[in-house]
Design an enzyme around this catalytic site. Structure first.
Site, PDB file in Angstrom:
ATOM      1  CG  ASP A 196      -5.918   9.025  -5.900  1.00  0.00           C
ATOM      2  OD1 ASP A 196      -5.033   9.051  -5.284  1.00  0.00           O
ATOM      3  OD2 ASP A 196      -6.990   9.802  -4.726  1.00  0.00           O
ATOM      4  CD  GLU A 274      -3.112   5.192  -4.136  1.00  0.00           C
ATOM      5  OE1 GLU A 274      -2.745   4.938  -3.639  1.00  0.00           O
ATOM      6  OE2 GLU A 274      -4.339   5.986  -4.351  1.00  0.00           O
TER       7      GLU A 274
HETATM    8  C1  GLC Z   1      -4.166   8.585  -3.038  1.00  0.00           C
HETATM    9  C2  GLC Z   1      -3.041   9.304  -2.744  1.00  0.00           C
HETATM   10  C3  GLC Z   1      -2.483  10.921  -1.767  1.00  0.00           C
HETATM   11  C4  GLC Z   1      -3.554  11.259  -1.764  1.00  0.00           C
HETATM   12  C5  GLC Z   1      -5.520  10.193  -1.735  1.00  0.00           C
HETATM   13  C6  GLC Z   1      -6.744  10.904  -1.489  1.00  0.00           C
HETATM   14  O1  GLC Z   1      -3.920   7.863  -2.030  1.00  0.00           O
HETATM   15  O2  GLC Z   1      -1.872   9.306  -3.779  1.00  0.00           O
HETATM   16  O3  GLC Z   1      -1.371  11.177  -2.335  1.00  0.00           O
HETATM   17  O4  GLC Z   1      -3.855  11.584  -0.177  1.00  0.00           O
HETATM   18  O5  GLC Z   1      -5.513   9.375  -2.585  1.00  0.00           O
HETATM   19  O6  GLC Z   1      -6.664  12.059  -2.862  1.00  0.00           O
END
Ligand code: GLC
Length: 567
Positions: A196, A274
């Site tokens: 994440d 991500e």
């Molecule tokens: C990422 C997740 C998102 C979340 C953020 C903070 O972007 O995909 O849903 O709110 O991280 O953890």
């Protein structure tokens, strides 16, 4: 299929656990609900699941605020449910990766509660504390990135909500504790992690101010309202200017190398970041296995020219690594608008949805699909702020009223556009009450889209040959059976055509031609030395017969057609 790792040939399917399937009838999805739908997923033809966070959490950010990295949220089930789910996924020949939130914890995590309990607490330095506030940094989900703690008279740093304090990754104890949690799930047999917000783990230690005087509400408004490419670029540049020192610091690459070394102690696990930055591949083998091609998902519209440029840029960057990197393509997830809404034009949405699936399943790289996409679920516009569950939307609404002085209606629109509730509504399993997600009479945690009653549901589409769901199943099957689509090289043809995207995918054993017509007018395959003379139809929507031999040069490609031929 020679030489590919499982995660390179796999098609991943993201499950958003809160909204996927409700096993105990309380209006919230859970692990028993998922277990009951594993046959559905196996039949659909996906190979691997990415599960969004399942950990104990106050759910302020739908689980991305983790309160215990080695447990299961009681709303979702028990650790035994998790083990059963993992077993049953594996029994069906599928894989499971889970979410790993490294940047921050919940403010209810025992680590933070200890850290905030006194300045002398041994865990004080597990988070980032300062006096002042130390600078003008902002939270991407709110106002200041610094939250005052009454009890100890200092501020703590949070890149996301104040309920998500950032861990101090420069403290080796943090790394040790988190790596223990990483091992916990790998030892259990989980096949890997989606990392994440991985770029946010470190901040510039000098903590320079951005001095722009801008608020996040203003930055987000500029992004939402940008009409031209130039506006969009300007909004993005401004965003980077404000947040530049809070993300993508060089040390994150050392951390990724250590994490990769840990993961490589296990047989064949995967790390998916991500992020879209190619730098996270390291030399191609020593950081993350793959990262998302978000620039594809962020194209304003899917056009042949835009996709071709995107592929040219991504693939040449991946090829330039010391060891060639493997791409990963997606068009939607739990933070983005529904693909059906996002890439539709209001008139040809179904055809465009079929094309966009055709695209992610035929481009070179691992595809990630998002639950509900396969039945054409669309964004839900909530019509009242009291229905919002995404705190980001609620914050945006209040900030638009307060900071931007917008009237209620305009603030609601900004909140609808910026909130993620629209793509997180419950999965539509049938035309029954609540879309079959939870029993009638139970209030689901977010409203079910009313179009579940009009055919946008699994049950109605399952045995209907012309449905979007049947098309997903057919295309997933075709991909699985076509080595060139899974592992082949990518060679673009007809490189100046604005509407028709044409490319070859080739392995030593098979060559496929893929043509996608993104326009409402017929297009023509132009003669080209690289264009094979003839091909046998594997799939041609909407009107081709499988197995027909086609002469390719000069062939007419129908409006919105996806044609896949084998040579
Ligand atoms: C990422 C997740 C998102 C979340 C953020 C903070 O972007 O995909 O849903 O709110 O991280 O953890």
């Amino acid at each position: 299929m020679t030489g590919l790792q499982w995660w390179q040939s796999a098609v991943f399917y993201q499950i958003y656990p809160r909204s996927f399937a409700d096993g105990n009838g309380d209006g919230i999805g859970d692990l028993p609900g998922i277990i009951a739908r594993l046959d559905y997923l196996a039949d659909l033809g996906i190979d691997a699941i990415w599960l969004s966070p399942h950990y104990p959490s106050p759910q302020f950010d739908c689980g991305y605020d983790v309160a215990d990295y080695s447990g299961v949220d009681p709303e979702y089930g028990t650790l035994d449910d998790f083990k059963q789910m993992l077993d049953e996924v594996h029994q069906r020949g599928m894989r499971l990766i889970i979410d790993l939130v490294l940047n921050h914890t919940s403010d209810q995590h025992s680590w933070f509660l200890e850290s905030a309990s006194s300045r002398e607490n041994p865990k004080r330095d597990w988070y980032i504390w300062g006096d002042g506030p130390p600078n003008d940094w902002l939270s991407t989900f709110g106002d200041s990135a610094w939250e005052y703690d009454e009890g100890t008279g200092q501020y703590y740093y949070h890149y996301f909500f104040k309920e998500q304090p950032d861990l101090n990754w420069r403290n080796p104890e943090v790394k040790a504790a988190m790596f223990d949690a990483v091992r916990f799930w790998l030892d259990m047999g989980v096949d890997g992690y989606r990392l994440d917000a991985i770029g946010t783990v470190y901040e510039d230690p000098a903590m320079p101010a951005h001095n722009t005087g801008l608020t996040v509400a203003e930055l987000r408004r500029r992004k939402e309202e940008a009409k031209t490419d130039a506006d969009r670029r300007a909004a993005r540049e401004l965003w980077d200017q404000v947040f530049g020192c809070q993300v993508n610091q060089p040390e994150v690459h050392d951390l990724m190398k250590e994490l990769r070394t840990l993961v490589d102690e296990y047989d064949d696990r995967v790390l998916v970041g991500e992020t879209s930055l190619i730098g996270f591949y390291g030399d191609g083998t020593d950081e993350l296995h793959t990262v998302f091609n978000f620039p594809l998902m962020r194209l304003e519209r899917l056009t042949a020219a835009g996709i071709r440029d995107n592929q040219q840029e991504r693939l040449s960057a991946l090829n330039a690594l010391a060891r060639v990197g493997w791409p990963c393509n997606t068009l939607g997830n739990h933070d983005a608008p529904r693909t059906f809404s996002r890439f539709g034009d209001g008139e040809n949405d179904d055809a465009l949805a079929r094309l966009s699936l055709g695209l992610v399943l035929t481009l070179r790289g691992t595809p990630f699909l998002y639950n509900g996409e396969e039945i054409g679920m669309i964004d839900l516009s909530l019509d009242d702020i009291s229905q919002f569950r995404d705190e980001l939307g609620i914050w945006l609404y209040n900030a638009a009223r307060r900071d931007l002085g917008l009237p209620a209606e305009a603030a609601l629109q900004l909140a609808i556009d910026g909130s993620r509730d629209r793509c997180r509504t419950p999965m539509q399993w049938s035309a029954d009450a609540n879309g079959g997600f939870c029993p009638s009479g139970v209030r689901p945690w977010l409203p079910v889209h009313p179009n579940h009653a009009d055919g946008v549901n699994v049950a109605d589409q399952l045995n209907h040959a012309g449905s979007l769901l049947s098309y997903y199943r057919a295309l997933l099957k075709l991909r699985r059976e076509s080595p060139a689509l899974v592992g082949g090289d990518y060679t673009p043809l007809q490189s100046d055509d604005p509407d028709l995207l044409v490319f070859l995918r080739a392995t030593p054993e098979q060559t496929c031609l893929v043509a996608l017509n993104f326009s409402g007018s017929a297009a023509v395959l132009e003669p080209d030395a690289a264009l094979p003379a003839a091909g046998r139809v594997l799939m041609g929507t909407p009107h081709r017969r499988e197995g027909d031999e086609l002469a390719l040069a000069g062939l007419t490609i129908a409006p919105f057609e996806l044609l896949i031929c084998e040579m």
